[in-house]
Enzyme design. Structure first.
Site, mmCIF file in Angstrom:
data_model
loop_
_atom_site.group_PDB
_atom_site.id
_atom_site.type_symbol
_atom_site.label_atom_id
_atom_site.label_comp_id
_atom_site.label_asym_id
_atom_site.label_seq_id
_atom_site.Cartn_x
_atom_site.Cartn_y
_atom_site.Cartn_z
ATOM 1 N N SER A 140 -5.994 3.409 3.935
ATOM 2 C CA SER A 140 -5.610 4.116 2.713
ATOM 3 C C SER A 140 -6.515 5.331 2.583
ATOM 4 O O SER A 140 -7.735 5.199 2.557
ATOM 5 C CB SER A 140 -5.767 3.185 1.507
ATOM 6 N N LYS B 249 -1.608 5.317 4.795
ATOM 7 C CA LYS B 249 -1.199 5.416 3.387
ATOM 8 C C LYS B 249 -1.950 6.578 2.774
ATOM 9 O O LYS B 249 -3.158 6.691 2.936
ATOM 10 C CB LYS B 249 -1.543 4.110 2.676
ATOM 11 N N LYS C 172 -2.538 8.927 -0.835
ATOM 12 C CA LYS C 172 -2.404 8.904 -2.278
ATOM 13 C C LYS C 172 -1.660 10.161 -2.707
ATOM 14 O O LYS C 172 -1.906 11.253 -2.158
ATOM 15 C CB LYS C 172 -3.796 8.883 -2.918
ATOM 16 N N ASP D 277 1.094 6.238 -2.102
ATOM 17 C CA ASP D 277 0.718 5.419 -3.263
ATOM 18 C C ASP D 277 0.399 6.339 -4.439
ATOM 19 O O ASP D 277 -0.496 7.180 -4.352
ATOM 20 C CB ASP D 277 -0.506 4.567 -2.911
ATOM 21 N N GLU E 237 4.412 3.286 -3.152
ATOM 22 C CA GLU E 237 3.686 2.262 -3.905
ATOM 23 C C GLU E 237 3.461 2.702 -5.355
ATOM 24 O O GLU E 237 2.975 3.811 -5.605
ATOM 25 C CB GLU E 237 2.348 2.004 -3.197
ATOM 26 N N ASP F 286 2.190 -2.653 -6.955
ATOM 27 C CA ASP F 286 0.776 -3.022 -6.882
ATOM 28 C C ASP F 286 0.353 -3.413 -8.299
ATOM 29 O O ASP F 286 0.457 -4.585 -8.691
ATOM 30 C CB ASP F 286 -0.013 -1.823 -6.314
ATOM 31 N N LYS G 197 -3.020 -8.324 -4.121
ATOM 32 C CA LYS G 197 -4.480 -8.218 -4.169
ATOM 33 C C LYS G 197 -4.990 -9.457 -4.868
ATOM 34 O O LYS G 197 -4.541 -9.771 -5.992
ATOM 35 C CB LYS G 197 -4.926 -6.982 -4.952
ATOM 36 N N GLY H 114 -6.277 -3.414 -0.943
ATOM 37 C CA GLY H 114 -7.742 -3.411 -0.941
ATOM 38 C C GLY H 114 -8.288 -2.823 -2.217
ATOM 39 O O GLY H 114 -7.585 -2.132 -2.962
#
Ligand code: OSB
Ligand code: MG
Length: 368
Positions: free
Chosen positions: A136, A162, A164, A189, A214, A239, A263, A291
């Site tokens: 990520s 991934k 952001k 995400d 996400e 998430d 998670k 994570g």
């Protein structure tokens, strides 16, 4: 199994690089480590994954410490437990505070694995020998720098990228990533940065063949996500919105997502995480393990959970060295050609380095 003493360490460790999401930037990480002792002398470890600001969920390190010290740990000390699954039931009288609950529940799972002479992965029912690892990547100052960071992690073997996104850092960024890396497994995400008003913009992401988007919408929403999912080709992965088994069940029923990021901390522990995993497996919903920029203990718990069979997509649990100059476990977690090998040793499968823990512990609370 009966806990006789619990130590709560408040840790302060600086990450190698700052991590930026749509909600803010983190580099100096404050987090809790939990050391729980059983009456037989066996010691289990847990990690609190709340941050020091309530950006991702409402919890913080201080709220976790308060809940653990004043409510959760006293409920467990001196109480006979047959199985770690009982902890979730006991904690049901306490609303939410999932990261606090999960921190001590993880330590109970570690003790249970040791007492029954199994690895933590075996104790949770996991059978994978190795797990696929993605990375990520936070928001970078420029797209050029982001492309360089992606190239570096691909070179290190990570199996899924991934990135952001947030308003103003989305379609043009993904377009440039795809131009440079047309075939890599890629996802984005948003950490809840958009609203249902942004449907037109989010639909533009459909052309980039992303594995998933996400948590585009609000942290507590499953209704607008269901509306959005009907209009998107790209699967939505939830998430923040999934804080329990019931949240997962309702989101799947409503069609709010095609994939779930599990998670442990967000859902209140390993037992609840397993229930969500099993439900998704039975309903054809792939899951992967997210994570929380964990240190080694949290990382070890994630690895054990990810050894369950429906973790069919690469997770965010990367190598220790991606985050830390030195980790609190030995050996540290390493990634080999995009895989982490699930430890076979009894317990979490890594030794805890007390020197390092003591060096970075800013405060220790002992509860007997
Ligand atoms: O949304 O998954 C998230 C980090 C902090 C808070 C939320 C998230 C993340 C990550 C990084 O994406 C996960 C990791 O590398 O541990
Ligand atoms: Mg996320």
């Amino acid at each position: 199994m009966k806990l006789t003493e619990v130590k709560l360490y408040t840790m302060e460790m600086r990450m190698k690089t700052a991590f930026t999401t749509s909600f803010g930037t983190m580099q100096d990480k404050t987090f809790l480590l939990i050391e729980a002792k059983d009456e037989s002398g066996v010691v289990g470890w847990g990690e609190g994954v709340a941050f020091d600001t309530p950006w991702y969920t409402e919890e913080t390190v201080k709220t976790s410490l308060h809940m653990l010290q004043d409510f959760l740990v006293p409920m467990l000390i001196g109480r006979e437990l047959g199985h770690p699954d009982e902890v979730t039931g006991l904690f049901q009288s306490i609303r939410r505070n999932n990261m606090a609950k999960s921190a001590i529940e993880g330590a109970v799972w570690d003790i249970y694995a040791q007492l029954t002479k199994q690895s933590l992965a075996q104790a949770v029912g996991g059978t994978r020998e190795k797990i696929e690892v993605g990375i990520s990547i936070g928001i970078q100052p420029t797209v050029g720098e982001l492309l360089q960071v992606i190239a570096q992690f691909l070179n290190e073997g990570y199996r899924r990228i991934k990135v952001k996104i947030k308003p103003g850092w989305d379609v043009h960024v993904i377009r440039q990533i795809r131009a440079r890396f047309p075939d890599i497994p890629l996802m984005a995400d948003a950490n809840s940065a958009y609203t249902i008003e942004d449907i037109a913009l989010l639909k533009q992401l459909d052309e980039f063949n992303l594995m998933m988007i996400e948590q585009p919408l609000a942290h507590d929403d499953i209704v607008d996500h269901a509306i959005l999912q009907k209009q998107l080709k790209t699967p939505i992965c939830l998430d923040e919105s999934i804080t329990s088994f019931d949240d997962a069940r309702k989101a799947v029923k409503l069609g709010s997502c095609g994939i779930i990021n599990i998670k442990i901390g967000r859902v209140g522990g390993i037992t609840e995480a397993k229930r969500i995993h099993d439900y998704c497996e039975a309903h054809g919903i792939p899951v992967w393990c997210g994570g929380m920029l964990e240190a080694g203990i949290g990382r070890a718990h994630n690895i054990a959970l990810t050894s369950l069979m429906n973790f069919v997509m690469p997770g965010d649990t990367a190598a220790s060295s991606r985050y830390w100059y030195e980790d609190v476990i030995v050996p540290e977690v390493t990634v080999d050609a995009g895989y982490i090998y699930v430890p076979k040793e009894i317990g979490i499968g890594y030794d805890v380095n007390r020197d390092i823990i003591n060096r970075y512990a800013k405060n220790v609370v002992v509860i007997k």
